[in-house]
Scaffold this motif. Sequence first.
Motif, PDB file in Angstrom:
ATOM      1  N   HIS A  41      47.407  45.463  48.832  1.00  0.00           N
ATOM      2  CA  HIS A  41      47.143  44.040  49.082  1.00  0.00           C
ATOM      3  C   HIS A  41      48.429  43.287  48.780  1.00  0.00           C
ATOM      4  N   HIS A 114      41.496  40.611  39.440  1.00  0.00           N
ATOM      5  CA  HIS A 114      41.297  39.987  40.747  1.00  0.00           C
ATOM      6  C   HIS A 114      40.870  40.979  41.830  1.00  0.00           C
ATOM      7  N   HIS A 115      41.728  41.214  42.867  1.00  0.00           N
ATOM      8  CA  HIS A 115      41.281  42.024  44.011  1.00  0.00           C
ATOM      9  C   HIS A 115      41.134  43.511  43.699  1.00  0.00           C
ATOM     10  N   HIS A 153      39.930  30.986  49.789  1.00  0.00           N
ATOM     11  CA  HIS A 153      41.103  30.497  49.042  1.00  0.00           C
ATOM     12  C   HIS A 153      40.999  29.011  48.704  1.00  0.00           C
ATOM     13  N   GLU A 180      41.034  31.552  44.212  1.00  0.00           N
ATOM     14  CA  GLU A 180      40.174  32.099  45.253  1.00  0.00           C
ATOM     15  C   GLU A 180      38.795  32.381  44.658  1.00  0.00           C
ATOM     16  N   TYR A 182      35.118  34.565  44.986  1.00  0.00           N
ATOM     17  CA  TYR A 182      34.549  35.818  45.477  1.00  0.00           C
ATOM     18  C   TYR A 182      33.023  35.752  45.338  1.00  0.00           C
ATOM     19  N   HIS A 224      44.642  35.026  42.142  1.00  0.00           N
ATOM     20  CA  HIS A 224      45.131  35.339  43.490  1.00  0.00           C
ATOM     21  C   HIS A 224      46.635  35.108  43.623  1.00  0.00           C
TER      22      HIS A 224
HETATM   23 ZN   LIG Z   1      43.146  37.179  46.325  1.00  0.00          ZN
END
Ligand SMILES: [Zn+2]
Length: 249
Positions: A41, A114-115, A153, A180, A182, A224
């Motif tokens: 990412h 995060h991701h 975002h 961001e 989720y 993010h």
């Molecule tokens: Zn992100």
Amino acid sequence: MKCALPLLLLTGLVWNSLLATGSDKQASGGKIRVLLTYGGHGFAQEPFFALFDALPDVVYTKAPLPEAADRLRPGLEKEFDVIVMYDMVRGISAEQQKSFVELLNIGIGVVSLHHNLAAHREWDEFRKIIGGKFILEDCLIDGKRYPKSAAIHGQTLNIHVADKEHPITRGLTDFQIEDEVYGPFYTSPEIHVLLTTDHPQNNPEVAWTHQYGKSRVFYFMLGHGPKAWSHPNYSLILARGIRWAAGRL
Ligand SMILES: [Zn+2]
């Protein structure tokens, strides 16, 4: 005299154990040794690594995944105190997954950011490691259907401190952050929630602790990009999370 020999032995044992750990600690100057994973990412690399450069009690080594995935195996716990995971790789090999679980059963700190919630999408065990999963394809988990999660975002999130006694969140007051969102994503019933939000498009859970094998796990959903990273509470929570996962908080 009777206790002289055992005392001598004991002194020797203590000294030896100090020497054994002393050499590792000396190399890091007593700082917490972090292996930092990323990959899978995009992210703003310069400010992200600057965030880690500024952590006063941390030394870190970059570990791009999946290239460095072979490092996640037993023995890593002697070189590093904590793995901070910011990768969103699709997968690592079955053998690498097995070695990673063996490492976590020996014990090492894990901070997932995060991701990383969306990493290892086809590896079901990973959700059990970090205590949550961003759903990339509709799926069944423990007999319950989970639809695809969404990410949006540039949202303002009200963050509520759900546990004011935990060492990671002690003394913090509720705050706002631009980041961001989720949701909806899966969370394990076994997580201990530290931070929540009332944002309608985000899960309530924003940060939690979890135990997997002999490893302490801290998951922190925020982060993010530079807007979130520059919030004073971001580096504070990150630093405390790393310290807690290392067993030093
Ligand atoms: Zn992100």
